[in-house]
Scaffold this motif. Structure first.
Motif, PDB file in Angstrom:
ATOM      1  N   ALA A  77       0.853  -1.189   0.000  1.00  0.00           N
ATOM      2  CA  ALA A  77       0.000   0.000   0.000  1.00  0.00           C
ATOM      3  C   ALA A  77       0.886   1.234   0.000  1.00  0.00           C
ATOM      4  O   ALA A  77       1.907   1.280   0.703  1.00  0.00           O
ATOM      5  N   PHE A  78       0.491   2.218  -0.784  1.00  0.00           N
ATOM      6  CA  PHE A  78       1.239   3.472  -0.885  1.00  0.00           C
ATOM      7  C   PHE A  78       0.271   4.630  -0.699  1.00  0.00           C
ATOM      8  O   PHE A  78      -0.797   4.657  -1.325  1.00  0.00           O
ATOM      9  N   GLY A  79       0.628   5.566   0.171  1.00  0.00           N
ATOM     10  CA  GLY A  79      -0.256   6.681   0.457  1.00  0.00           C
ATOM     11  C   GLY A  79       0.400   8.016   0.196  1.00  0.00           C
ATOM     12  O   GLY A  79       1.582   8.207   0.509  1.00  0.00           O
ATOM     13  N   PRO A  80      -0.334   8.965  -0.365  1.00  0.00           N
ATOM     14  CA  PRO A  80       0.218  10.290  -0.634  1.00  0.00           C
ATOM     15  C   PRO A  80       0.188  11.169   0.608  1.00  0.00           C
ATOM     16  O   PRO A  80      -0.413  10.824   1.635  1.00  0.00           O
ATOM     17  N   LEU A  81       0.805  12.329   0.502  1.00  0.00           N
ATOM     18  CA  LEU A  81       0.636  13.355   1.511  1.00  0.00           C
ATOM     19  C   LEU A  81      -0.751  13.945   1.328  1.00  0.00           C
ATOM     20  O   LEU A  81      -1.139  14.311   0.214  1.00  0.00           O
ATOM     21  N   VAL A  82      -1.501  14.024   2.410  1.00  0.00           N
ATOM     22  CA  VAL A  82      -2.888  14.503   2.359  1.00  0.00           C
ATOM     23  C   VAL A  82      -2.964  15.864   3.041  1.00  0.00           C
ATOM     24  O   VAL A  82      -2.512  16.018   4.186  1.00  0.00           O
ATOM     25  N   ARG A  83      -3.526  16.829   2.345  1.00  0.00           N
ATOM     26  CA  ARG A  83      -3.768  18.147   2.936  1.00  0.00           C
ATOM     27  C   ARG A  83      -5.269  18.380   3.076  1.00  0.00           C
ATOM     28  O   ARG A  83      -6.066  17.845   2.286  1.00  0.00           O
ATOM     29  N   ASP A  84      -5.641  19.192   4.068  1.00  0.00           N
ATOM     30  CA  ASP A  84      -7.041  19.573   4.183  1.00  0.00           C
ATOM     31  C   ASP A  84      -7.316  20.791   3.309  1.00  0.00           C
ATOM     32  O   ASP A  84      -6.430  21.271   2.589  1.00  0.00           O
ATOM     33  N   ARG A  85      -8.535  21.299   3.352  1.00  0.00           N
ATOM     34  CA  ARG A  85      -8.899  22.408   2.465  1.00  0.00           C
ATOM     35  C   ARG A  85      -8.097  23.675   2.743  1.00  0.00           C
ATOM     36  O   ARG A  85      -7.939  24.519   1.864  1.00  0.00           O
ATOM     37  N   ALA A 119       8.496   3.541   5.058  1.00  0.00           N
ATOM     38  CA  ALA A 119       7.496   2.599   5.534  1.00  0.00           C
ATOM     39  C   ALA A 119       6.898   3.077   6.856  1.00  0.00           C
ATOM     40  O   ALA A 119       7.605   3.615   7.718  1.00  0.00           O
ATOM     41  N   VAL A 120       5.600   2.903   7.002  1.00  0.00           N
ATOM     42  CA  VAL A 120       4.878   3.255   8.225  1.00  0.00           C
ATOM     43  C   VAL A 120       3.992   2.071   8.607  1.00  0.00           C
ATOM     44  O   VAL A 120       3.921   1.077   7.885  1.00  0.00           O
ATOM     45  N   ASP A 121       3.308   2.189   9.735  1.00  0.00           N
ATOM     46  CA  ASP A 121       2.442   1.077  10.160  1.00  0.00           C
ATOM     47  C   ASP A 121       1.216   0.955   9.257  1.00  0.00           C
ATOM     48  O   ASP A 121       0.902  -0.119   8.748  1.00  0.00           O
ATOM     49  N   TRP A 122       0.470   2.076   9.108  1.00  0.00           N
ATOM     50  CA  TRP A 122      -0.729   2.028   8.273  1.00  0.00           C
ATOM     51  C   TRP A 122      -1.012   3.404   7.689  1.00  0.00           C
ATOM     52  O   TRP A 122      -0.501   4.409   8.162  1.00  0.00           O
ATOM     53  N   LEU A 123      -1.839   3.394   6.641  1.00  0.00           N
ATOM     54  CA  LEU A 123      -2.120   4.604   5.869  1.00  0.00           C
ATOM     55  C   LEU A 123      -3.623   4.851   5.799  1.00  0.00           C
ATOM     56  O   LEU A 123      -4.423   3.897   5.730  1.00  0.00           O
ATOM     57  N   SER A 124      -3.996   6.103   5.781  1.00  0.00           N
ATOM     58  CA  SER A 124      -5.406   6.461   5.665  1.00  0.00           C
ATOM     59  C   SER A 124      -6.020   5.888   4.397  1.00  0.00           C
ATOM     60  O   SER A 124      -5.443   5.991   3.307  1.00  0.00           O
ATOM     61  N   GLY A 125      -7.214   5.312   4.542  1.00  0.00           N
ATOM     62  CA  GLY A 125      -7.928   4.770   3.388  1.00  0.00           C
ATOM     63  C   GLY A 125      -8.563   5.824   2.514  1.00  0.00           C
ATOM     64  O   GLY A 125      -9.216   5.485   1.519  1.00  0.00           O
ATOM     65  N   SER A 126      -8.362   7.115   2.841  1.00  0.00           N
ATOM     66  CA  SER A 126      -8.942   8.170   2.005  1.00  0.00           C
ATOM     67  C   SER A 126      -8.338   8.182   0.614  1.00  0.00           C
ATOM     68  O   SER A 126      -8.986   8.575  -0.354  1.00  0.00           O
ATOM     69  N   CYS A 127      -7.074   7.743   0.502  1.00  0.00           N
ATOM     70  CA  CYS A 127      -6.426   7.650  -0.806  1.00  0.00           C
ATOM     71  C   CYS A 127      -5.265   6.669  -0.704  1.00  0.00           C
ATOM     72  O   CYS A 127      -4.297   6.926   0.021  1.00  0.00           O
ATOM     73  N   LEU A 128      -5.358   5.568  -1.415  1.00  0.00           N
ATOM     74  CA  LEU A 128      -4.344   4.521  -1.372  1.00  0.00           C
ATOM     75  C   LEU A 128      -4.080   3.978  -2.765  1.00  0.00           C
ATOM     76  O   LEU A 128      -5.013   3.758  -3.548  1.00  0.00           O
ATOM     77  N   VAL A 177      -2.565  15.002  -2.362  1.00  0.00           N
ATOM     78  CA  VAL A 177      -3.988  15.157  -2.628  1.00  0.00           C
ATOM     79  C   VAL A 177      -4.561  16.117  -1.595  1.00  0.00           C
ATOM     80  O   VAL A 177      -3.959  16.374  -0.552  1.00  0.00           O
ATOM     81  N   VAL A 178      -5.739  16.639  -1.903  1.00  0.00           N
ATOM     82  CA  VAL A 178      -6.481  17.479  -0.959  1.00  0.00           C
ATOM     83  C   VAL A 178      -7.753  16.743  -0.599  1.00  0.00           C
ATOM     84  O   VAL A 178      -8.495  16.280  -1.481  1.00  0.00           O
TER      85      VAL A 178
END
Length: 294
Positions: free
Chosen positions: A117-125, A172-181, A226-227
């Motif tokens: 699983a690979f996750g991007p940097l996520v920013r809020d609005r 590598a991290v433990d887990w990533l947010s499912g908002s974008c994977l 991603v935003v």
């Protein structure tokens, strides 16, 4: 342009304009041929139908609200030319991809052959970095975070729980947010996809646990961004989400601390989460009342 196919799956529930903003952003996020699948968990399908027509997305309608993880699993298995592709992107419909972000994830994945699983940097609005790469919730940091974050956001447990991601490099991290994977299909299928015993929330945490147990890594890739307009579909009715989040938290912790001798710990955690849930519901109702009067 790459000829490699890509499956992109989102789950919609009576969406608004955010779904079209998401679909528009997909066009600039990858040069690969993208097979877009929208799983429609809602009852009002007009917006989903319109987005599907405009952007050429396939629509899967299960006829009822399956919850997030189960719906994603349906979308990943849906018929289409990319159903056997190496990569699956799982993304919330209130996410906007920055240009090239999907390709950046795939390019970074080349250096991580055991990355599942690979996750991007996520920013809020507002542009703030959302803590999308985290440690597994455990008795000290995770439980302290779960019990206190709603009433004391800056508590030391939450800081320790969230301070897991270096935003200067892929790691590598433990887990990533499912908002974008970005998911390697072999890894996703090896663990059976998302655990369908979760309706919503903690299915991404559990996926991280299962990938790690199977020898796969979860990798945070800050070069891809991603935003996330978090909660666009339920911001005005948060009480149901509070209940769903706490049910899933109990389910997750029951699995982590599942030994017979840990029963008193499970009872204590349930009691603490129940008290937190009741407090957050009261606060939510109070805020809703103020808005209606204001």
């Amino acid at each position: 342009m790459s000829t490699e196919h890509l499956r992109i799956v989102t789950v919609a529930f009576n969406p608004g304009e955010e779904l079209a903003l998401w679909a528009e952003s997909v066009l600039a996020a990858t040069q690969r041929k993208a097979d877009v699948v929208i799983v429609d968990n809602g009852a009002a399908g007009e917006v989903v139908d319109a987005v599907g027509r405009i952007y050429g997305a396939s629509i899967v309608r299960p006829g009822r609200n399956l919850g997030y993880g189960t719906a994603v699993n349906r979308g990943a298995k849906a018929q289409g030319e990319s159903m056997d592709s190496e990569w699956i992107v799982v993304v919330n419909p209130d996410v906007v991809f920055l240009p090239g972000s999907i390709d950046a994830l795939i390019e970074a994945a080349a250096a991580w052959p055991k990355g599942g699983a690979f996750g991007p940097l996520v920013r809020d609005r507002e542009g703030a970095v959302y803590p999308s790469a985290r440690k597994f919730p455990r008795l000290v940091s995770g439980i302290g975070h779960a019990l206190l974050v709603g009433v004391w956001p800056s508590n030391p447990f939450s800081r320790a729980y969230r301070e897991n991601a270096d935003t200067t490099r892929a790691h590598a991290v433990d887990w990533l947010s499912g908002s974008c994977l970005l998911l390697r299909r072999d890894a996703f299928e090896a663990v059976g996809g998302f655990d369908e015993s979760y309706f919503m929330f903690f299915e991404d945490t559990t996926l991280g646990e299962q990938l790690a147990a199977a020898g796969w890594q979860s990798v945070f890739v800050p070069d891809a961004e991603v935003v996330h307009d978090q909660g666009a579909s339920w911001r005005n009715k948060p009480e149901n989400m509070i209940h769903a989040h706490h049910r899933s938290a109990v389910h997750y912790l029951d699995g982590v601390y599942d030994k017979p001798y840990q029963a008193p710990l499970r009872w204590a955690l349930r009691a603490g989460l129940r008290a937190r849930e009741e407090l957050l519901v009261r606060l939510s109702r109070r805020q809703t009342s103020k808005k209606s009067l204001g």
